[in-house]
Design a protein around this motif. Sequence first.
Motif, PDB file in Angstrom:
ATOM      1  N   SER A  26       3.113  -8.936   5.769  1.00 15.18           N
ATOM      2  CA  SER A  26       3.208  -7.808   6.681  1.00 15.18           C
ATOM      3  C   SER A  26       4.594  -7.805   7.307  1.00 15.18           C
ATOM      4  CB  SER A  26       2.165  -7.910   7.796  1.00 15.18           C
ATOM      5  OG  SER A  26       0.867  -7.846   7.276  1.00 15.18           O
ATOM      6  N   LEU A  27       5.068  -6.589   7.609  1.00 20.01           N
ATOM      7  CA  LEU A  27       6.360  -6.406   8.254  1.00 20.01           C
ATOM      8  C   LEU A  27       6.149  -5.654   9.551  1.00 20.01           C
ATOM      9  CD1 LEU A  27       8.386  -5.190   5.141  1.00 20.01           C
ATOM     10  CD2 LEU A  27       8.200  -7.532   6.020  1.00 20.01           C
ATOM     11  N   ASP A  28       6.845  -6.099  10.616  1.00 23.92           N
ATOM     12  CA  ASP A  28       6.735  -5.391  11.888  1.00 23.92           C
ATOM     13  C   ASP A  28       7.695  -4.200  11.907  1.00 23.92           C
ATOM     14  OD1 ASP A  28       9.300  -6.365  12.497  1.00 23.92           O
ATOM     15  OD2 ASP A  28       8.600  -7.744  14.056  1.00 23.92           O
ATOM     16  N   TRP A  29       7.785  -3.519  13.049  1.00 31.87           N
ATOM     17  CA  TRP A  29       8.583  -2.305  13.185  1.00 31.87           C
ATOM     18  C   TRP A  29      10.068  -2.552  12.986  1.00 31.87           C
ATOM     19  CZ3 TRP A  29       6.547  -5.203  16.988  1.00 31.87           C
ATOM     20  CH2 TRP A  29       7.386  -5.618  18.003  1.00 31.87           C
ATOM     21  N   ASN A  30      10.511  -3.810  13.078  1.00 29.04           N
ATOM     22  CA  ASN A  30      11.905  -4.153  12.824  1.00 29.04           C
ATOM     23  C   ASN A  30      12.148  -4.540  11.369  1.00 29.04           C
ATOM     24  OD1 ASN A  30      12.906  -3.875  15.513  1.00 29.04           O
ATOM     25  ND2 ASN A  30      11.852  -5.770  16.038  1.00 29.04           N
ATOM     26  N   GLY A  31      11.074  -4.547  10.575  1.00 26.27           N
ATOM     27  CA  GLY A  31      11.197  -4.969   9.184  1.00 26.27           C
ATOM     28  C   GLY A  31      11.128  -6.476   9.012  1.00 26.27           C
ATOM     29  N   ASP A  32      10.781  -7.199  10.076  1.00 26.63           N
ATOM     30  CA  ASP A  32      10.668  -8.657  10.012  1.00 26.63           C
ATOM     31  C   ASP A  32       9.282  -9.042   9.495  1.00 26.63           C
ATOM     32  OD1 ASP A  32      13.226  -8.989  11.102  1.00 26.63           O
ATOM     33  OD2 ASP A  32      12.441  -8.975  13.156  1.00 26.63           O
ATOM     34  N   GLN A  33       9.225 -10.024   8.623  1.00 28.80           N
ATOM     35  CA  GLN A  33       7.938 -10.474   8.102  1.00 28.80           C
ATOM     36  C   GLN A  33       7.168 -11.212   9.189  1.00 28.80           C
ATOM     37  OE1 GLN A  33       7.954 -12.254   4.223  1.00 28.80           O
ATOM     38  NE2 GLN A  33       5.823 -12.898   4.377  1.00 28.80           N
ATOM     39  N   VAL A  34       5.925 -10.795   9.410  1.00 29.46           N
ATOM     40  CA  VAL A  34       5.104 -11.364  10.471  1.00 29.46           C
ATOM     41  C   VAL A  34       3.789 -11.930   9.954  1.00 29.46           C
ATOM     42  CG1 VAL A  34       6.121  -9.988  12.327  1.00 29.46           C
ATOM     43  CG2 VAL A  34       4.180  -9.064  11.041  1.00 29.46           C
ATOM     44  N   ASP A  35       3.575 -11.854   8.656  1.00 29.76           N
ATOM     45  CA  ASP A  35       2.335 -12.368   8.083  1.00 29.76           C
ATOM     46  C   ASP A  35       2.599 -12.710   6.632  1.00 29.76           C
ATOM     47  OD1 ASP A  35      -0.297 -13.136   8.075  1.00 29.76           O
ATOM     48  OD2 ASP A  35      -1.110 -11.162   8.537  1.00 29.76           O
ATOM     49  N   ASP A  36       1.841 -13.669   6.121  1.00 29.68           N
ATOM     50  CA  ASP A  36       1.992 -14.027   4.715  1.00 29.68           C
ATOM     51  C   ASP A  36       0.695 -14.624   4.193  1.00 29.68           C
ATOM     52  OD1 ASP A  36       1.900 -16.507   5.924  1.00 29.68           O
ATOM     53  OD2 ASP A  36       3.706 -17.262   5.007  1.00 29.68           O
ATOM     54  N   GLY A  37       0.606 -14.679   2.901  1.00 32.18           N
ATOM     55  CA  GLY A  37      -0.564 -15.230   2.239  1.00 32.18           C
ATOM     56  C   GLY A  37      -0.515 -14.870   0.773  1.00 32.18           C
ATOM     57  N   THR A  38      -1.611 -15.072   0.103  1.00 33.32           N
ATOM     58  CA  THR A  38      -1.739 -14.651  -1.282  1.00 33.32           C
ATOM     59  C   THR A  38      -2.971 -13.771  -1.380  1.00 33.32           C
ATOM     60  OG1 THR A  38      -3.027 -16.609  -1.865  1.00 33.32           O
ATOM     61  CG2 THR A  38      -0.630 -16.746  -2.189  1.00 33.32           C
ATOM     62  N   TYR A  39      -3.037 -12.994  -2.448  1.00 30.28           N
ATOM     63  CA  TYR A  39      -4.191 -12.124  -2.615  1.00 30.28           C
ATOM     64  C   TYR A  39      -4.617 -12.098  -4.068  1.00 30.28           C
ATOM     65  CZ  TYR A  39      -1.408  -8.452  -4.795  1.00 30.28           C
ATOM     66  OH  TYR A  39      -0.619  -7.750  -5.663  1.00 30.28           O
ATOM     67  N   GLU A  40      -5.867 -11.733  -4.245  1.00 24.93           N
ATOM     68  CA  GLU A  40      -6.420 -11.577  -5.585  1.00 24.93           C
ATOM     69  C   GLU A  40      -7.395 -10.414  -5.566  1.00 24.93           C
ATOM     70  OE1 GLU A  40      -9.064 -14.005  -8.899  1.00 24.93           O
ATOM     71  OE2 GLU A  40      -8.634 -14.945  -6.966  1.00 24.93           O
ATOM     72  N   ILE A  41      -7.249  -9.515  -6.527  1.00 28.57           N
ATOM     73  CA  ILE A  41      -8.186  -8.407  -6.653  1.00 28.57           C
ATOM     74  C   ILE A  41      -9.427  -8.910  -7.367  1.00 28.57           C
ATOM     75  CG2 ILE A  41      -8.601  -6.165  -7.728  1.00 28.57           C
ATOM     76  CD1 ILE A  41      -5.704  -5.469  -7.240  1.00 28.57           C
ATOM     77  N   LEU A  42     -10.593  -8.664  -6.772  1.00 28.09           N
ATOM     78  CA  LEU A  42     -11.856  -9.091  -7.377  1.00 28.09           C
ATOM     79  C   LEU A  42     -12.451  -8.013  -8.266  1.00 28.09           C
ATOM     80  CD1 LEU A  42     -13.518 -10.837  -4.306  1.00 28.09           C
ATOM     81  CD2 LEU A  42     -12.050 -11.833  -6.078  1.00 28.09           C
ATOM     82  N   ASP A  43     -12.332  -6.745  -7.839  1.00 25.13           N
ATOM     83  CA  ASP A  43     -12.826  -5.627  -8.642  1.00 25.13           C
ATOM     84  C   ASP A  43     -12.097  -4.368  -8.175  1.00 25.13           C
ATOM     85  OD1 ASP A  43     -14.215  -4.563  -6.349  1.00 25.13           O
ATOM     86  OD2 ASP A  43     -15.953  -5.811  -6.834  1.00 25.13           O
ATOM     87  N   ASP A  44     -12.533  -3.213  -8.608  1.00 25.05           N
ATOM     88  CA  ASP A  44     -11.836  -1.962  -8.304  1.00 25.05           C
ATOM     89  C   ASP A  44     -11.875  -1.578  -6.834  1.00 25.05           C
ATOM     90  OD1 ASP A  44     -11.154  -1.690 -10.951  1.00 25.05           O
ATOM     91  OD2 ASP A  44     -12.758  -0.272 -11.409  1.00 25.05           O
ATOM     92  N   TYR A  45     -12.635  -2.304  -6.030  1.00 23.35           N
ATOM     93  CA  TYR A  45     -12.793  -1.939  -4.621  1.00 23.35           C
ATOM     94  C   TYR A  45     -12.611  -3.107  -3.663  1.00 23.35           C
ATOM     95  CZ  TYR A  45     -15.121   1.789  -7.155  1.00 23.35           C
ATOM     96  OH  TYR A  45     -15.398   2.786  -8.054  1.00 23.35           O
ATOM     97  N   THR A  46     -12.335  -4.310  -4.170  1.00 23.55           N
ATOM     98  CA  THR A  46     -12.363  -5.509  -3.329  1.00 23.55           C
ATOM     99  C   THR A  46     -11.209  -6.452  -3.661  1.00 23.55           C
ATOM    100  OG1 THR A  46     -14.778  -5.353  -3.481  1.00 23.55           O
ATOM    101  CG2 THR A  46     -13.877  -7.340  -2.465  1.00 23.55           C
ATOM    102  N   PHE A  47     -10.581  -6.993  -2.622  1.00 23.15           N
ATOM    103  CA  PHE A  47      -9.605  -8.064  -2.813  1.00 23.15           C
ATOM    104  C   PHE A  47      -9.798  -9.101  -1.713  1.00 23.15           C
ATOM    105  CE2 PHE A  47      -7.347  -5.114  -0.029  1.00 23.15           C
ATOM    106  CZ  PHE A  47      -6.645  -5.917   0.834  1.00 23.15           C
ATOM    107  N   VAL A  48      -9.221 -10.281  -1.948  1.00 23.86           N
ATOM    108  CA  VAL A  48      -9.326 -11.404  -1.012  1.00 23.86           C
ATOM    109  C   VAL A  48      -7.922 -11.864  -0.664  1.00 23.86           C
ATOM    110  CG1 VAL A  48     -10.081 -13.799  -0.742  1.00 23.86           C
ATOM    111  CG2 VAL A  48     -11.553 -12.161  -1.910  1.00 23.86           C
ATOM    112  N   ILE A  49      -7.686 -12.093   0.628  1.00 24.62           N
ATOM    113  CA  ILE A  49      -6.429 -12.689   1.080  1.00 24.62           C
ATOM    114  C   ILE A  49      -6.712 -14.129   1.466  1.00 24.62           C
ATOM    115  CG2 ILE A  49      -4.626 -12.694   2.855  1.00 24.62           C
ATOM    116  CD1 ILE A  49      -4.838  -9.658   2.938  1.00 24.62           C
ATOM    117  N   SER A  50      -5.876 -15.028   0.954  1.00 33.49           N
ATOM    118  CA  SER A  50      -5.955 -16.453   1.281  1.00 33.49           C
ATOM    119  C   SER A  50      -4.768 -16.820   2.160  1.00 33.49           C
ATOM    120  CB  SER A  50      -5.932 -17.300   0.006  1.00 33.49           C
ATOM    121  OG  SER A  50      -7.012 -16.953  -0.826  1.00 33.49           O
TER     122      SER A  50
END
Length: 160
Positions: free
Chosen positions: A86-110
């Motif tokens: 995620s990036l805040d209003w200044n363009g600075d990264q404020v969040d991180d993780g990895t993700y995986e799509i499980l199906d056409d409607y669902t994903f998981v963030i680790s």
Amino acid sequence: RVEPLVGTWERETRCQEVASALERAGLENWVLEFVAGNGFIPAPAESGEIRAVTDPNEIADPSDPCKGAVPRVHSHFFTPGGEFGSLDWNGDQVDDGTYEILDDYTFVISKEFPDVTFNYSIQNDTITFDPVIPECAPGCFEAAWSVSVAYPGETWDRVS
């Protein structure tokens, strides 16, 4: 599998949106932390510059935490390599993780806390996120984090 999330999704977020979303999810105990964490409340810095309130204890009126709030552009990005951020209003990264799509409607963030699942829907160049609130709610951070990431019911626009 990471498509079709790859790219950057952005919206102008508002304090009352996150406060209301947390309250609707039964997570009102997290409102002050996430209002401060999203930098909605401007505060003068010692140098005379304007900075954002980042500590819940700095919120002038906890009974009206969005008083004086300003909208903030916020974005989430998903890389082809499976990275989330995620990036805040200044363009600075404020969040991180990895993700995986499980199906056409669902994903998981680790992240550093237990995995969080999101449902999503893409129409043209907009997306909506709907968190699957973790069972540890209302006491755990990841439950409130999931709501503050998603802004349930709001749309995000693809910007890249």
